[in-house]
Write a protein that holds these residues in place. Structure first.
Motif, short mmCIF file in Angstrom:
data_model
loop_
_atom_site.label_atom_id
_atom_site.label_comp_id
_atom_site.label_asym_id
_atom_site.label_seq_id
_atom_site.Cartn_x
_atom_site.Cartn_y
_atom_site.Cartn_z
N VAL A 1 0.87 -1.19 0.00
CA VAL A 1 0.00 0.00 0.00
C VAL A 1 0.90 1.24 0.00
N PRO A 2 1.04 1.92 -1.14
CA PRO A 2 1.90 3.11 -1.19
C PRO A 2 1.18 4.37 -0.69
N PHE A 3 1.94 5.26 -0.10
CA PHE A 3 1.41 6.58 0.27
C PHE A 3 2.57 7.57 0.18
N CYS A 4 2.23 8.81 -0.03
CA CYS A 4 3.28 9.81 -0.20
C CYS A 4 2.89 11.12 0.48
N THR A 5 3.88 11.98 0.59
CA THR A 5 3.66 13.36 1.03
C THR A 5 4.33 14.28 0.00
N SER A 6 3.78 15.45 -0.12
CA SER A 6 4.37 16.41 -1.08
C SER A 6 3.87 17.80 -0.79
N GLY A 7 4.48 18.75 -1.49
CA GLY A 7 4.07 20.14 -1.32
C GLY A 7 2.80 20.46 -2.06
N GLY A 8 2.36 19.57 -2.94
CA GLY A 8 1.14 19.87 -3.68
C GLY A 8 0.80 18.81 -4.71
N SER A 9 1.79 18.20 -5.33
CA SER A 9 1.52 17.22 -6.38
C SER A 9 1.03 15.91 -5.78
N GLY A 10 0.23 15.17 -6.57
CA GLY A 10 -0.31 13.91 -6.10
C GLY A 10 0.69 12.77 -6.23
N ILE A 11 0.21 11.56 -5.99
CA ILE A 11 1.09 10.40 -6.04
C ILE A 11 1.49 10.05 -7.46
N GLY A 12 0.66 10.48 -8.43
CA GLY A 12 1.00 10.33 -9.83
C GLY A 12 1.34 8.90 -10.22
N SER A 13 2.39 8.76 -11.01
CA SER A 13 2.82 7.43 -11.49
C SER A 13 3.91 6.83 -10.63
N SER A 14 4.18 7.50 -9.51
CA SER A 14 5.30 7.02 -8.67
C SER A 14 5.08 5.59 -8.20
N ALA A 15 3.85 5.27 -7.79
CA ALA A 15 3.56 3.93 -7.28
C ALA A 15 3.62 2.89 -8.39
N SER A 16 3.07 3.22 -9.55
CA SER A 16 3.09 2.26 -10.66
C SER A 16 4.51 2.01 -11.16
N ASN A 17 5.35 3.02 -11.10
CA ASN A 17 6.75 2.84 -11.49
C ASN A 17 7.49 1.93 -10.50
N LEU A 18 7.16 2.05 -9.22
CA LEU A 18 7.76 1.16 -8.22
C LEU A 18 7.24 -0.28 -8.39
N GLU A 19 5.97 -0.38 -8.74
CA GLU A 19 5.37 -1.70 -8.93
C GLU A 19 6.11 -2.50 -10.01
N GLN A 20 6.61 -1.81 -11.04
CA GLN A 20 7.32 -2.48 -12.12
C GLN A 20 8.64 -3.08 -11.65
N LEU A 21 9.10 -2.64 -10.48
CA LEU A 21 10.37 -3.16 -9.95
C LEU A 21 10.17 -4.40 -9.08
N THR A 22 8.92 -4.79 -8.91
CA THR A 22 8.61 -5.97 -8.09
C THR A 22 7.85 -6.99 -8.94
N SER A 23 7.72 -8.18 -8.40
CA SER A 23 6.93 -9.22 -9.08
C SER A 23 6.21 -10.06 -8.04
N GLY A 24 4.99 -10.46 -8.38
CA GLY A 24 4.23 -11.33 -7.49
C GLY A 24 3.53 -10.62 -6.35
N ALA A 25 3.61 -9.29 -6.31
CA ALA A 25 2.97 -8.53 -5.23
C ALA A 25 1.68 -7.89 -5.73
N THR A 26 0.76 -7.64 -4.79
CA THR A 26 -0.48 -6.94 -5.11
C THR A 26 -0.35 -5.50 -4.63
N TRP A 27 -0.42 -4.55 -5.56
CA TRP A 27 -0.30 -3.15 -5.21
C TRP A 27 -1.69 -2.51 -5.18
N LEU A 28 -1.99 -1.88 -4.05
CA LEU A 28 -3.25 -1.14 -3.96
C LEU A 28 -3.02 0.30 -4.42
#
Length: 261
Positions: free
Chosen positions: A207-234
């Protein structure tokens, strides 16, 4: 004259016989008493009958037998108690073994993401792990306006993998991993990529979560998901460092994981 003598002799013999009879009677009487006394002594010191011997000899055996039975009963009872105690799990064992183990892992260069991660860990009674760089980031490293700052150079290089100090112990025990990070140039910092590539997340829910000055989570989580295999990303979410634990947990409880129950 002869008659007189004969009469006297006869009388003498009769007297003698009578005297001998009395003497014999007196002599036999002590013998009878002696026999009687002897019989009494003999009865008092006589060997007990077989039934008495059996009874007396049986008493120690019965005592030993009773003691043995008692000892066996006590041993059995102790064994049963021990076995019963062994079946009773220690406090918290079932929850830790049968329940869902949760890890909240986060990277926080300025301690903003750290506060949100602590809210989640406290709300779920989960384990908390901070992703700490071997080389700490300085203020100059985080100068986004400097094209030559460390953070800028790392984010411009997709292959950059900053080293992490330490590691998660027994990662395999965790079923769900909350992964928190700040947003740098619209992405997760490269050190987070180092983290996700360091472990096998097969079968886990991330379960990814982020903090920022204003921008949303964007594609950051999906880009990290590509670095793993066999996991379920919410689907991840951006949170504010100033959010209260109630606000953070409202989001967590809405994920449908039933982790707060």
């Amino acid at each position: 004259m002869k008659k007189t003598i004969t009469f006297l002799l006869s009388l003498f013999m009769i007297i003698s016989l009578v005297a001998c009879g009395n003497t014999s009677a007196q002599t036999e009487q002590p013998s009878a008493e002696s026999n009687s006394a002897g019989s009494s002594v003999s009865e008092e010191t006589s060997v007990p009958a077989e039934s008495e011997l059996e009874t007396e000899s049986a008493q120690p055996d019965e005592t030993q037998e009773t003691a043995g039975i008692t000892e066996i009963a006590e041993t059995t009872e102790i064994t049963e108690i021990t076995e019963t105690a062994a079946d009773i799990p220690e406090s918290g064992t079932d929850a830790e073994t049968e329940g869902t183990k949760v890890l909240v892992a986060y990277f926080s260069a300025t301690n903003t993401t750290e506060g949100v991660a602590e809210h989640i860990a406290n709300g779920l009674n989960a384990d908390l792990y901070e992703i700490i760089p071997e080389e700490p980031y300085t203020d100059e490293d985080l100068d986004y306006n400097d094209n030559n700052s460390r953070s800028t150079l790392e984010m411009n290089d997709t292959s950059s993998r900053p080293a992490i100090a330490g590691s998660v112990e027994n990662m395999e025990q965790y079923t769900i991993v909350f992964l928190g990070y700040p947003i740098w140039w619209g992405e997760a910092p490269r050190i987070v990529s180092t983290f996700v590539e360091s472990y096998d997340f097969s079968g886990k829910t991330i379960v990814p979560f982020c903090t920022s000055g204003g921008s949303g989570i964007g594609s950051s989580a999906s880009n990290l998901e590509q670095l793993t295999s066999g996991a379920t990303w919410l689907e991840g979410r951006r949170l504010n460092g100033s959010d209260s634990q109630d606000i953070v947990m409202e989001w967590v409880n809405g994920l449908g994981l039933n982790l707060g129950e």
